[in-house]
Design an enzyme around this catalytic site. Structure first.
Site, PDB file in Angstrom:
ATOM      1  N   ARG A   1     -11.739   4.750 -14.825  1.00 23.43           N
ATOM      2  CA  ARG A   1     -10.925   4.165 -15.897  1.00 23.43           C
ATOM      3  C   ARG A   1     -11.766   3.206 -16.721  1.00 23.43           C
ATOM      4  NH1 ARG A   1      -6.201   3.608 -12.378  1.00 23.43           N
ATOM      5  NH2 ARG A   1      -6.703   4.966 -10.643  1.00 23.43           N
TER       6      ARG A   1
ATOM      7  N   ASP B   1      -6.676  -0.507 -16.917  1.00 18.58           N
ATOM      8  CA  ASP B   1      -6.865   0.168 -15.620  1.00 18.58           C
ATOM      9  C   ASP B   1      -6.058   1.459 -15.552  1.00 18.58           C
ATOM     10  OD1 ASP B   1      -4.895  -2.050 -15.625  1.00 18.58           O
ATOM     11  OD2 ASP B   1      -4.261  -1.163 -13.733  1.00 18.58           O
ATOM     12  N   ASN B   2      -5.204   1.691 -16.541  1.00 16.37           N
ATOM     13  CA  ASN B   2      -4.459   2.949 -16.592  1.00 16.37           C
ATOM     14  C   ASN B   2      -4.930   3.814 -17.760  1.00 16.37           C
ATOM     15  OD1 ASN B   2      -2.944   2.147 -14.392  1.00 16.37           O
ATOM     16  ND2 ASN B   2      -1.301   1.288 -15.634  1.00 16.37           N
TER      17      ASN B   2
ATOM     18  N   GLY C   1       0.799  -1.227   0.000  1.00 19.55           N
ATOM     19  CA  GLY C   1       0.000   0.000   0.000  1.00 19.55           C
ATOM     20  C   GLY C   1       0.828   1.271   0.000  1.00 19.55           C
TER      21      GLY C   1
HETATM   22  P1  AMP Z   1      -0.162   0.199 -11.362  1.00 16.86           P
HETATM   23  O1  AMP Z   1       0.838  -0.688 -12.013  1.00 16.86           O
HETATM   24  O2  AMP Z   1       0.476   1.247 -10.465  1.00 16.86           O
HETATM   25  O3  AMP Z   1      -1.132   0.789 -12.316  1.00 16.86           O
HETATM   26  O4  AMP Z   1      -0.960  -0.721 -10.343  1.00 16.86           O
HETATM   27  C1  AMP Z   1      -1.712  -1.843 -10.727  1.00 16.86           C
HETATM   28  C2  AMP Z   1      -2.483  -2.373  -9.541  1.00 16.86           C
HETATM   29  O5  AMP Z   1      -1.596  -2.786  -8.502  1.00 16.86           O
HETATM   30  C3  AMP Z   1      -3.431  -1.384  -8.897  1.00 16.86           C
HETATM   31  O6  AMP Z   1      -4.544  -2.082  -8.449  1.00 16.86           O
HETATM   32  C4  AMP Z   1      -2.614  -0.837  -7.749  1.00 16.86           C
HETATM   33  O7  AMP Z   1      -3.404  -0.305  -6.729  1.00 16.86           O
HETATM   34  C5  AMP Z   1      -1.881  -2.081  -7.293  1.00 16.86           C
HETATM   35  N1  AMP Z   1      -0.617  -1.765  -6.603  1.00 16.86           N
HETATM   36  C6  AMP Z   1       0.516  -1.282  -7.142  1.00 16.86           C
HETATM   37  N2  AMP Z   1       1.467  -1.109  -6.216  1.00 16.86           N
HETATM   38  C7  AMP Z   1       0.933  -1.477  -5.027  1.00 16.86           C
HETATM   39  C8  AMP Z   1       1.411  -1.542  -3.673  1.00 16.86           C
HETATM   40  N3  AMP Z   1       2.643  -1.182  -3.350  1.00 16.86           N
HETATM   41  N4  AMP Z   1       0.553  -1.974  -2.729  1.00 16.86           N
HETATM   42  C9  AMP Z   1      -0.697  -2.351  -3.035  1.00 16.86           C
HETATM   43  N5  AMP Z   1      -1.202  -2.329  -4.281  1.00 16.86           N
HETATM   44  C10 AMP Z   1      -0.413  -1.905  -5.271  1.00 16.86           C
HETATM   45 MG    MG Z   2      -2.672   1.990 -12.228  1.00 17.34          MG
END
Ligand code: AMP
Ligand code: MG
Length: 500
Positions: free
Chosen positions: A189, A258-259, A132
């Site tokens: 998104r 999701d992005n 998190g």
């Molecule tokens: P992202 O690659 O940043 O777009 O994240 C993809 C997914 O992974 C999303 O659901 C984020 O909330 C989750 N996520 C990324 N990094 C973390 C982290 N350090 N702790 C918890 N969830 C994460």
């Molecule tokens: Mg993301």
């Protein structure tokens, strides 16, 4: 969580939340996890003013408490949003804000509703195995790159604050933790729609679509077929966004659904990068081994992501599935001409063309091919071309960027005969080109140097310089020339990391 203790004037934010009033299954309500020792690293006063936040008399310590989530802003209704998403082509039915918390929405000085979100604010029900939290490096990177994108004129989420948590996060090694406050038109998104589609929850899809229409596309409200019109509008904004990326040599790196923001803003600056030498196959992200999100693939991926979006809307388009698919495909097919139109008009501006001729795409492609073969720097080639537009005697700057300058000369002859068909004083043309071709982009090697100095030595000088120079990317700035130059071979950054 306590309410604000009075060591400084409290910060008044007039929240006007709407997402928090959607049904409970759209999110999980929770407070951020307090940070051990929040310390304000950076605050974006200009953006705060744009949001109507009056921070005069509010201490740095209070801001650190607020933008770490240790103190709750009055009127905030903190929540983690639910979403799904295709990650590198594979569908994950439940993602959600695993390390982000939406504090709420404010109306900015123009009356536009904006989300204020903390990123790195602790675990949520969507965290899966994640902690998190966010490491300071990627937070600094997102701050610099998103603000640079804004100054370049590319639709993007913004960065309001960075707070160091005083805690460590563990990636491959121990790193200092930080929290970014992100501001966006909204955080809905393509993946938000997919979350409900995967559950067959048509009622939620309709509520979400209505929410998005109200918030981002109010003109559509009265349309005869509002959900088809919504899809068209989102596709148009994506077409424009990706064209903007192509014009500045930006590679997003993780174009998962999701992005992909429904608002048409660039969102999630993970392993993103700007190209140095022009290469359509350029990839920086360490996890993108197949080159799915390579520079030249970005419009194709946007189209693919839009197809996934269209699938979620089918039940709203027509009760007969075949007819709904037909309508969606027809609307989707408008993406390519729209993208081409944005891309070409932007490229014309970059080349100083004020009129349109049929052969223009050929001229653009001719230059790009020569740049690729001769390993010319993308940003510098276009910037030096502004000088060349004043006359052949100013060609030296561009020629020096091509491994074999004859390739440029050959192309320039064609370009000049095209320019000669427009009557325009060369100085006027060159000036207009300088507004389309930035002198400064967040060069990867400079960004890495700035992040390293900040994270390892707590020296924020380079970070501050970089932010300053990137706030006016289209102006030559005396004393900052090193930020415009391409990396030496030894300085080149070949890979970027998500750092999640
Ligand atoms: P992202 O690659 O940043 O777009 O994240 C993809 C997914 O992974 C999303 O659901 C984020 O909330 C989750 N996520 C990324 N990094 C973390 C982290 N350090 N702790 C918890 N969830 C994460
Ligand atoms: Mg993301």
């Amino acid at each position: 969580m306590q309410t604000i203790a009075e060591t400084s004037r409290p910060l008044a934010v007039s929240f006007d939340n709407s997402y928090a009033h959607l049904p409970e299954r759209f999110y999980a309500r929770l407070d951020p996890t307090p940070a051990a020792q929040p310390r304000l690293i950076k605050f974006n006063s200009a953006l705060a003013a744009e949001l109507g936040l009056d921070v005069s008399g509010v201490s740095a310590d209070t801001l650190a408490q607020l933008f770490s989530g240790n103190l709750r802003l009055q009127g905030a209704e903190p929540l983690a949003m639910a979403y799904a998403g295709h990650q590198f082509g594979h569908f994950v039915p439940k993602l959600g804000d695993g390390r982000a918390i939406l504090l709420g929405e404010v109306r900015d000085v123009a009356g536009v509703r904006r989300d204020i979100q903390l990123k790195g604010s602790g675990r949520t029900p969507y965290s899966r195995d994640g902690d998190g939290r966010a490491a300071a490096g990627p937070v600094l990177r997102e701050y610099v790159v998103s603000e640079a994108m804004h100054a370049l004129g590319v639709p993007t989420t913004r960065a309001l604050a960075i707070v160091a948590t005083g805690e460590s996060v563990y990636r491959e090694r121990r790193l200092p933790g930080a929290i970014l406050t992100r501001v966006s038109a909204s955080h809905v998104r393509v993946g938000t729609f997919q979350y409900f589609a995967a559950r067959g929850d048509v009622e939620a899809i309709k509520q979400l679509a209505d929410f998005v229409i109200d918030r981002h596309y109010p003109d559509i409200r009265e349309a005869e077929a509002p959900y088809l019109a919504l899809f068209r509008a989102v596709a148009q904004r994506q077409a424009r966004l990706i064209a903007c990326w192509m014009h500045v040599g930006f590679i997003h790196g993780v174009m998962n659904t999701d992005n992909t923001a429904i608002s048409g803003e660039t969102i999630d600056f993970g392993p993103c990068a700007f190209m140095d030498a022009y290469d359509p196959a350029a990839v920086f992200s360490s996890i993108d081994t197949a080159g799915r999100y390579a520079y030249a693939n970005q419009p194709h991926i946007a189209h693919w992501n839009l197809a996934r979006f269209a699938e979620t809307l089918l039940p709203l388009l027509n009760p007969i599935l075949e007819r709904a698919i037909e309508l969606a495909n027809e609307a989707l097919s408008a993406f390519w001409p729209r993208f081409e139109q944005h891309w070409l008009s932007g490229m014309r501006r970059k080349l100083g063309l004020f009129t349109a001729e049929d052969e223009d795409p050929q001229i653009v492609r001719g230059l790009l091919e020569a740049m690729h073969r001769q390993q010319a720097d993308f940003t510098l080639t276009f910037r030096k071309l502004c000088d060349a537009a004043e006359g052949q005697q100013f060609d030296a700057g561009v020629r020096a960027l091509f491994a074999n300058a004859a390739a440029y000369d050959e192309w320039a002859a064609m370009w000049r005969s095209r320019l000669a068909r427009e009557s325009l004083p060369p100085g006027v043309r060159a000036d207009s080109m300088r507004h389309a071709n930035p002198a400064f982009i967040p060069r990867n090697h400079r960004l890495e140097q700035a992040i390293q100095a900040a994270v390892e030595l707590e020296d924020f000088t380079l970070f501050a310089d970089l932010l300053q120079v990137l706030s006016r990317p289209y102006e030559d700035q005396k004393g900052f020339e090193v930020y415009a130059t391409a990396p030496q071979a030894s300085e080149r950054v070949l890979q970027t990391f998500c750092g999640t």
